[in-house]
Design an enzyme around this catalytic site. Structure first.
Site, PDB file in Angstrom:
ATOM      1  CB  SER A 167      -0.895   0.018   1.239  1.00  0.00           C
ATOM      2  OG  SER A 167      -1.518   1.285   1.403  1.00  0.00           O
ATOM      3  CE1 TYR A 177      -4.037  -2.469   4.845  1.00  0.00           C
ATOM      4  CE2 TYR A 177      -3.349  -0.250   4.235  1.00  0.00           C
ATOM      5  CZ  TYR A 177      -3.771  -1.511   3.868  1.00  0.00           C
ATOM      6  OH  TYR A 177      -3.929  -1.827   2.546  1.00  0.00           O
TER       7      TYR A 177
END
Length: 246
Positions: A140, A153
């Site tokens: 990501s 995350y």
């Protein structure tokens, strides 16, 4: 077709980006095995693509090993590609690092980091056996620009990027290539919980302005799974329409 006859395993393939990647790979001739913890949705996606489905819980080592055994049986013992897309993202953002609950942190790392390692470890013998194995890890771009209020995350995806580089060196002698892609926020059902202001922040900040759909990632992933992509091993591609440059 780019992936004609190549056996590819995609985790987290029931919906969202994983399902879109699966559709793109199918269009390139891949023979797909789709895996997800969401069994009903996963079987529906696999059925629509003529793919094989197997349930997996990436937090459970025994489940990962069982998936690898099922893949070996389905492919004759050789796997050409693995897409490590399975991860937890929904419901873990919007709070500062001081307020993250320890169990929530640990759960994200178990699935996103340990699950990626376990899945790659279990699939490695099959990838070696194919003679041209490829691993694509879905990271990501939050790990590249340091997105706030999403630290569990962000940390997990930063670890995935680091593991990609280490795995590339360990698997390279066997001609197994390992790369990572780093999308930004995509317009899928998996990101409906993201506040509109965060979506606009991404859309306005991209070199190519506007929303980005999951279909814009699939061609890159397909190439990275192809035989011609070995020279890119160890590399990270921020596939985010120019929100972050590396």
């Amino acid at each position: 077709m780019l992936l004609d006859g190549r056996h590819i395993l995609v985790t987290g393939a029931a919906r969202g980006l994983g399902a879109e990647i699966a559709r793109g790979l199918a269009a390139q001739g891949a023979r797909l095995i789709l895996a997800d913890i969401a069994e009903e949705e996963g079987r529906a996606t696999a059925g629509a693509l003529g793919a094989t489905f197997a349930r997996v819980d990436l937090a459970d080592p025994a489940s990962v090993e069982a998936l690898a055994a099922a893949v070996a049986a389905a492919t004759g013992g050789a796997l050409h590609g693995l897409v490590n897309n399975g991860a937890i993202a929904t419901g873990i953002g919007g709070i500062g690092f001081e307020d993250i609950e320890i169990e929530s942190w640990d759960r994200v790392q178990r699935v996103n980091v340990r699950g990626t390692w376990l899945m790659t470890r279990a699939a490695a013998p099959l990838l070696r056996a194919s003679g041209s194995g490829r691993v694509v890890n879905v990271a990501s771009d939050t790990a590249l620009w340091g997105a706030p209020n999403l630290m569990s995350y962000v940390a997990s995806k930063g670890a995935v990027i680091a593991m990609t580089r280490s795995l590339a060196r360990e698997l390279g002698p066997d001609r197994v290539g390992v790369t990572a892609v780093a999308p930004g926020i995509l317009t899928t059902e998996s990101t409906e919980y993201v506040p509109p202001a965060r979506h606009r922040f991404y859309e306005d900040g991209r070199a190519v302005p506007g929303a980005q759909g999951p279909g814009e990632i699939t061609d890159v992933v397909a190439f990275l799974l192809s035989e011609g992509a070995l020279t890119l091993t160890g590399q990270l591609l921020p596939v985010n329409n120019g929100f972050v440059f590396t």
